[in-house]
Design an enzyme around this catalytic site. Structure first.
Site, PDB file in Angstrom:
ATOM      1  N   GLN A   1      24.356   9.947 -32.615  1.00  0.00           N
ATOM      2  CA  GLN A   1      25.455  10.556 -33.505  1.00  0.00           C
ATOM      3  C   GLN A   1      26.286  11.273 -32.470  1.00  0.00           C
ATOM      4  OE1 GLN A   1      24.165  13.244 -36.507  1.00  0.00           O
ATOM      5  NE2 GLN A   1      26.115  13.518 -37.174  1.00  0.00           N
TER       6      GLN A   1
ATOM      7  N   GLY B   1      25.939  17.062 -16.656  1.00  0.00           N
ATOM      8  CA  GLY B   1      25.395  18.066 -16.109  1.00  0.00           C
ATOM      9  C   GLY B   1      25.934  19.576 -16.936  1.00  0.00           C
TER      10      GLY B   1
ATOM     11  N   ALA C   1      23.885  13.359 -30.255  1.00  0.00           N
ATOM     12  CA  ALA C   1      22.674  13.665 -30.701  1.00  0.00           C
ATOM     13  C   ALA C   1      21.843  12.402 -31.064  1.00  0.00           C
ATOM     14  CB  ALA C   1      22.346  14.761 -31.792  1.00  0.00           C
TER      15      ALA C   1
ATOM     16  N   HIS D   1      33.218  21.204 -22.215  1.00  0.00           N
ATOM     17  CA  HIS D   1      32.299  20.389 -21.370  1.00  0.00           C
ATOM     18  C   HIS D   1      32.968  19.788 -20.379  1.00  0.00           C
ATOM     19  CE1 HIS D   1      28.383  19.149 -23.180  1.00  0.00           C
ATOM     20  NE2 HIS D   1      28.476  17.825 -22.667  1.00  0.00           N
TER      21      HIS D   1
ATOM     22  N   VAL E   1      29.420  14.915 -26.890  1.00  0.00           N
ATOM     23  CA  VAL E   1      28.157  15.350 -26.952  1.00  0.00           C
ATOM     24  C   VAL E   1      27.355  14.554 -28.077  1.00  0.00           C
ATOM     25  CG1 VAL E   1      26.361  17.393 -27.371  1.00  0.00           C
ATOM     26  CG2 VAL E   1      28.841  17.514 -26.459  1.00  0.00           C
TER      27      VAL E   1
END
Length: 334
Positions: free
Chosen positions: A134, A183, A131, A178, A129
């Site tokens: 990062q 999606g 951001a 995840h 994941v």
């Protein structure tokens, strides 16, 4: 030994569950069938817009409405496909069972059709994941996904937690695993809505996604904090706050008209700066505030600048126009 997700029920969480239950009870009494059908279309568009916007889709609510009506929209083909898929998925919403893993895979296949090769199948590679630039979470290895998802669905099938809590726990655990190549965010939010809708059908029509979009920095922070604590309580508390605000403001009487610019008008009690307006709306992202709230209100002639010839002035403030005051009068003063 059956899997048990780690989470703590805090007084804050219990209070929010009680408040949401009370508001939902009132809404159930107030909402007749005709009004519910009218709200369903409007709020579904808002839900799809919010969920896809979190993932970077730039289409507006009016463009999504046009696609729903079968009209042609000039936009990036991938973003149009995302909207068409989301509309198709929500058409099937009432047929899916929250505890059925096969239904989740079918939902992902519809939601991601034409967007990724592994639509409807768990991922075969590593995923993280991000951001910006990062990495904020590295998901478990692909070979563990099937077992982890099986454990999660096994827990959900027998969970005795209140659906408001169980939905948030499932959402957090899903995002931690995840399970898909892409999606995961929209699927996690979709499945929490499905869990809530099985508790009370009104949740099929309540656009919690829109509020999460406005607070997406907090959304990701709550996910991170829950991972850090190995306890999903921070995420549960965040989601319940979003749900409480949404059900409190999305009453049957006002939901169709409460657009972001109308929300802006409701807090504009005098001449106010951008920072004062953002604070009053509990928004943190300046770009989202400007594009979703301020510019539409200015372009609609509902709000005006106090120093129009110097739009970038540090002393710039905003106030209601006569048209803005008339709109607020129609909303009962906000």
């Amino acid at each position: 030994m059956k899997y048990q997700p780690p989470y703590t029920i805090t007084p804050e969480i219990l209070n929010r569950v009680a408040l949401i239950s009370e508001v939902i009870g009132r809404l159930t009494v107030l909402t007749d069938q005709a009004r519910a059908l009218r709200l369903r279309r409007i709020n579904r568009i808002r839900t799809i817009h919010g969920s896809l916007a979190i993932e970077g889709n730039t289409l507006s609510e009016s463009q999504i409405t046009a696609i729903l009506d079968g009209k042609r929209v000039i936009a990036p083909p991938r973003e149009v496909q995302e909207v068409k898929n989301a509309l198709a998925a929500y058409d099937r919403f009432d047929t899916w069972r929250p505890e059925a893993e096969t239904d989740l895979l079918e939902a992902h296949r519809i939601l991601m059709s034409g967007l990724i090769d592994e639509a409807g199948r768990y991922r075969h590679g590593g995923v993280g994941v991000m951001a910006g630039q990062q990495l904020i979470h590295m998901a478990p290895p692909a070979e563990r996904v099937s077992q982890l998802m099986g454990d999660l669905f096994g827990w959900l099938a027998v969970a005795n937690a209140h659906p408001l809590i169980a939905g948030s726990v499932f959402h957090y655990e899903f995002e931690f695993i995840h399970p898909f190549a892409d999606g995961n965010g929209r699927m996690g939010r979709l499945w929490q809505s499905l869990i809530l809708a099985r508790w009370n059908p009104l949740f099929a029509n309540i656009p919690v996604e829109s509020l999460i979009f406005e607070h997406q920095t907090e959304y990701y922070a709550a996910l991170q904090e829950s991972t850090r604590q190995t306890d999903s309580a921070p995420f549960i508390a965040f989601m319940l706050r979003m749900i409480l605000v949404t059900v409190t403001t999305s009453t049957p009487e006002v939901a169709p008209e409460v657009t972001p610019e109308v929300r802006l008008l409701s807090v504009l009690t005098s001449e106010m700066t951008r920072q004062q307006l953002k604070k009053a709306l509990a928004l943190k992202d300046d770009e989202h505030f400007r594009k979703a709230y301020l510019l539409p209100a200015l372009e609609a002639g509902l709000v005006e600048m106090t120093i129009p010839d110097k739009p970038r002035s540090s002393k710039q403030k905003y106030r209601l126009t006569d048209k803005g005051r008339r709109v607020m009068a129609q909303h009962g003063g906000g």
